[in-house]
Design a protein around this motif. Structure first.
Motif, PDB file in Angstrom:
ATOM      1  N   UNK A  25       0.824  -1.208   0.000  1.00  0.00           N
ATOM      2  CA  UNK A  25       0.000   0.000   0.000  1.00  0.00           C
ATOM      3  C   UNK A  25       0.860   1.262   0.000  1.00  0.00           C
ATOM      4  N   UNK A  26       1.941   1.240   0.753  1.00  0.00           N
ATOM      5  CA  UNK A  26       2.828   2.409   0.794  1.00  0.00           C
ATOM      6  C   UNK A  26       3.408   2.713  -0.585  1.00  0.00           C
ATOM      7  N   UNK A  27       3.703   1.659  -1.344  1.00  0.00           N
ATOM      8  CA  UNK A  27       4.262   1.865  -2.681  1.00  0.00           C
ATOM      9  C   UNK A  27       3.248   2.526  -3.610  1.00  0.00           C
ATOM     10  N   UNK A  28       1.983   2.292  -3.370  1.00  0.00           N
ATOM     11  CA  UNK A  28       0.933   2.939  -4.163  1.00  0.00           C
ATOM     12  C   UNK A  28       0.695   4.369  -3.698  1.00  0.00           C
ATOM     13  N   UNK A  29       0.648   4.559  -2.411  1.00  0.00           N
ATOM     14  CA  UNK A  29       0.395   5.892  -1.870  1.00  0.00           C
ATOM     15  C   UNK A  29       1.531   6.858  -2.192  1.00  0.00           C
ATOM     16  N   UNK A  30       2.687   6.317  -2.551  1.00  0.00           N
ATOM     17  CA  UNK A  30       3.856   7.134  -2.870  1.00  0.00           C
ATOM     18  C   UNK A  30       4.013   7.390  -4.371  1.00  0.00           C
ATOM     19  N   UNK A  31       2.989   7.057  -5.167  1.00  0.00           N
ATOM     20  CA  UNK A  31       3.078   7.214  -6.620  1.00  0.00           C
ATOM     21  C   UNK A  31       3.219   8.679  -7.025  1.00  0.00           C
TER      22      UNK A  31
END
Length: 277
Positions: free
Chosen positions: A20-26
């Motif tokens: 999820x963090x990798x998505x929120x950091x897009x």
């Protein structure tokens, strides 16, 4: 809202946060994340609720009363999605910061393209250990060798996904919902593209190559038969329909060797491709 990232989550408490963090950091910002908990028995649902509370403007959460499988869960996400495009993501993989930006740039500058994927690095708890490459512009005949897109890397136009009926929920597609979908898309005249760069880390153990139960190989043979028939690849396709059945008889050590030799191949061969997530 331009993109809806859909994710089925099930007993993934150890990996969900990083995913999820990798998505929120897009770098690309016009997207929502839709999570469907598929009857998790660990702390997955609570983690999802915590993220929902922290990012209510970005995350939506739905639940299945019982475990229904990935295809069913993804269809539920699609049904409530607001995006013009649907992006896939798995709860144990990691998207690169510029993943959605690069894929959306390609799709919006190539309106003839229905979906776009990418290469992936293979990794486990010890780090990256391999790469899986994908063919730039797969043709129908390429599907004889296996799925031509890495499922959690794809972004697809929602209208086209709806047009082909979304994911097929059936016993036969339980471990091959992506392969089935891509073949139905190509049979309907749509085409996809794979960016020739790594945009996602795909979690897969480097040493443990799980042998599929033979019943799943029988199911994949059915998926192949139906897909090849729709794409008019018969009768040649019959030779490849029985391929998973033959692979299922190959000794484990030989399968592992074939798998590692095929990591840098552009053909996603059944003997070497990872178990579908």
């Amino acid at each position: 809202m331009k993109v809806s990232v859909i994710m089925g989550i099930y007993n993934c408490e150890k990996t969900l946060k990083e995913s999820l963090d990798s998505l929120l950091n897009q770098s690309y910002k016009s997207f929502e994340i839709i999570l469907c908990d598929d009857g998790s028995k660990d702390n997955t649902l609570q983690i999802a609720k915590d993220y929902l509370k922290k990012y209510p403007e970005k995350i939506r959460l739905i639940q299945n009363e019982t475990n229904k499988g990935l295809a069913y869960s993804l269809n539920r996400c699609i049904d409530i999605s607001n995006g013009e495009y649907i992006a896939r993501m798995d709860a144990d993989d990691i998207s690169y910061k510029n993943r959605l930006e690069k894929q959306m740039n390609y799709l919006e500058s190539h309106p003839e393209c229905a979906l776009v994927g990418s290469h992936v690095f293979l990794f486990n708890d010890k780090g990256v250990w391999g790469i899986r490459k994908t063919k730039s512009d797969p043709l129908k005949k390429d599907f004889l060798f296996g799925s031509q897109f890495v499922h959690p890397t794809i972004v697809i136009k929602k209208a086209i996904l709806n047009q082909v009926g979304n994911y097929t929920v059936s016993k036969a597609t339980l471990r091959a919902e992506d392969y089935d979908l891509f073949m139905r898309l190509y049979a309907a005249g749509f085409r996809g593209h794979n960016l020739q760069e790594v945009l996602l880390n795909y979690r897969e153990d480097a040493t443990a190559f799980k042998r599929r139960a033979y019943k799943f190989r029988l199911d994949e043979a059915k998926v192949r038969y139906n897909g090849f028939k729709k794409m008019k690849l018969m009768p040649l396709g019959l030779l490849y329909v029985i391929k998973p059945l033959i692979v299922g008889l190959i000794p484990q050590r030989i399968l592992t060797l074939l798998r590692h030799q095929g990591l840098d191949s552009n053909q996603d061969d059944e003997a070497t491709r990872p178990i579908v997530k």
